[in-house]
Design an enzyme around this catalytic site. Structure first.
Site, mmCIF file in Angstrom:
data_model
loop_
_atom_site.group_PDB
_atom_site.id
_atom_site.type_symbol
_atom_site.label_atom_id
_atom_site.label_comp_id
_atom_site.label_asym_id
_atom_site.label_seq_id
_atom_site.Cartn_x
_atom_site.Cartn_y
_atom_site.Cartn_z
ATOM 1 C CG ASN A 68 -43.255 -29.167 126.032
ATOM 2 O OD1 ASN A 68 -42.059 -29.473 125.897
ATOM 3 N ND2 ASN A 68 -43.644 -28.119 126.752
ATOM 4 C CG ASN A 103 -39.742 -31.340 128.873
ATOM 5 O OD1 ASN A 103 -40.328 -32.097 129.630
ATOM 6 N ND2 ASN A 103 -40.315 -30.290 128.313
ATOM 7 C CB THR A 104 -32.809 -30.885 129.380
ATOM 8 O OG1 THR A 104 -33.250 -30.557 128.055
ATOM 9 C CG2 THR A 104 -31.346 -31.286 129.334
ATOM 10 C CB SER A 139 -36.651 -26.869 129.936
ATOM 11 O OG SER A 139 -37.204 -28.030 129.340
ATOM 12 C CE LYS A 189 -40.178 -19.737 129.921
ATOM 13 N NZ LYS A 189 -40.536 -19.965 128.506
ATOM 14 C CG ASN A 218 -40.139 -23.345 131.289
ATOM 15 O OD1 ASN A 218 -40.998 -23.884 130.592
ATOM 16 N ND2 ASN A 218 -38.877 -23.263 130.912
ATOM 17 C CG PHE A 243 -33.530 -27.514 125.234
ATOM 18 C CD1 PHE A 243 -34.645 -26.729 125.411
ATOM 19 C CD2 PHE A 243 -32.501 -27.424 126.164
ATOM 20 C CE1 PHE A 243 -34.758 -25.861 126.499
ATOM 21 C CE2 PHE A 243 -32.590 -26.563 127.255
ATOM 22 C CZ PHE A 243 -33.726 -25.781 127.421
#
Length: 347
Positions: free
Chosen positions: A111, A175-176, A173, A207, A236, A115
């Site tokens: 993915n 993805n940012t 994450s 996390k 994560n 966010f």
């Protein structure tokens, strides 16, 4: 009969776009067709982590119910605890679609959501109406265009704290852009200081990513200890693509599911050797055996998400019941008795 219906529903969902399927699954849990067995517990399964009492240690990871729209039915699905979010101060759309990919040959998913969420106001309102009985926490995030991402985490916690049992600082994450830079010791210490100032009595979890060196882990463990973090969630998603076979293997984003199991469990074991902070095992959990392995490596509880894509909503209850059998077989009177009993085999 219910299992047959759920299996047919799962087969149908796998034939459509993954993100659309996920949205339909969230709506389906509100219907009579959902498999909601209620609490799954026993004397062996009852668990306490960071002052939170759980009927069993099997939790739902953040990302499944991003906007806290399905807490009531999910609390009856066999989970011992639930984490929603991530929430950011202001609603944001996340990255462009497509941004979720199934990797069925690998039992995995990739993915790059970024966010996407309804923002802290809407999420706090829904959390205020949640049922009691199962511990519910919120994953804290930062807006992509924020001038001060570190402040965003504290802002969300201060706003939502009255309605949650714990909060998770998510600096892992992929993805940012540049979010993982906040895992560096100085940046992380400053961020956590701001969060801890507004937490009140709320336990704060951290996390972390699986793609960290041993020195990175040692630094994070020390910062977390100094900040009095209540638990560390390991881990994560990963950027590693080693050994994948599926057509979408090289899509950008975070990889979750079965290929992450060994890497995340090794990180978990290393942390158990570095710190006495309670640990939450995440990554590749899709069976009672996976859960038990995480616990024996050092986890006090676990979370799952991608396993639900392939195992269905009944997976949480099945895992909890299977874990009870495994604990009994090995002579453990509780989950706590098994924690860290096989850490060395992962080091």
């Amino acid at each position: 009969m219910k299992r047959t219906i759920e299996n047919l529903g799962m087969a149908a969902l796998r034939r459509i776009d993954p993100e659309t399927a996920h949205g339909l699954a969230l709506r389906a849990v509100h219907t009579p067709l959902a498999h909601l067995p209620g609490p799954v517990t026993s004397d062996r399964l009852r668990t306490e982590v960071a002052g939170l009492t759980m009927p069993n240690p099997v939790g739902l990871a953040a990302g499944f119910d991003k906007n806290a729209t399905a807490i009531a039915p999910l609390s009856r699905a066999g989970f011992g605890w639930i984490e929603v979010g991530a929430a950011t101060p202001v609603a944001q759309p996340g990255n462009p679609r497509p941004r979720l990919f199934r990797l069925p040959e690998d039992g995995a998913a990739i993915n790059r959501f970024g966010f996407n969420n309804d923002g802290m106001d809407a999420i706090a309102h829904r959390l205020s109406k949640r049922p009691k009985g199962v511990a519910v926490g919120l994953n804290l995030g930062a807006n992509k265009d924020s001038a001060n991402r570190a402040e965003d985490f504290a802002k969300v916690l201060a706003h939502c704290a009255p309605h949650i049992d714990f909060a998770t600082v998510n600096v892992s994450s992929p993805n940012t852009e540049r979010l993982r830079d906040l895992q560096g010791p100085m940046a992380l210490a400053a961020l956590l200081d701001g969060v801890m100032q507004v937490r009140g009595s709320i336990p704060v979890f951290l996390k972390i990513a699986p793609d960290l060196s041993d020195q990175d882990l040692a630094d994070i463990a020390k910062v977390a200890q100094d900040a009095r973090i209540s638990a560390i969630i390991a881990t994560n998603t990963t950027l590693d693509r080693t050994g994948l076979r599926s057509a979408h293997a090289q899509e950008k984003g975070g990889l979750s599911g079965a290929p992450l199991f060994e890497k995340s469990t090794r990180v978990l074991a290393k942390l158990h050797a570095l710190t006495d902070i309670p640990l939450i095992g995440v990554g590749g959990v899709s069976s009672a055996e996976d859960t038990y392995a995480k616990i024996c490596a050092g986890a006090s509880a676990v979370q799952l998400y991608t396993g639900l894509v392939y195992g269905g909503l009944r997976l949480a209850a099945d895992i909890a019941r299977g874990l009870d059998v495994l604990l009994e077989h090995d002579g453990h009177a509780s989950v706590a008795d098994a924690v860290g009993t096989k850490t060395q085999s992962w080091l």
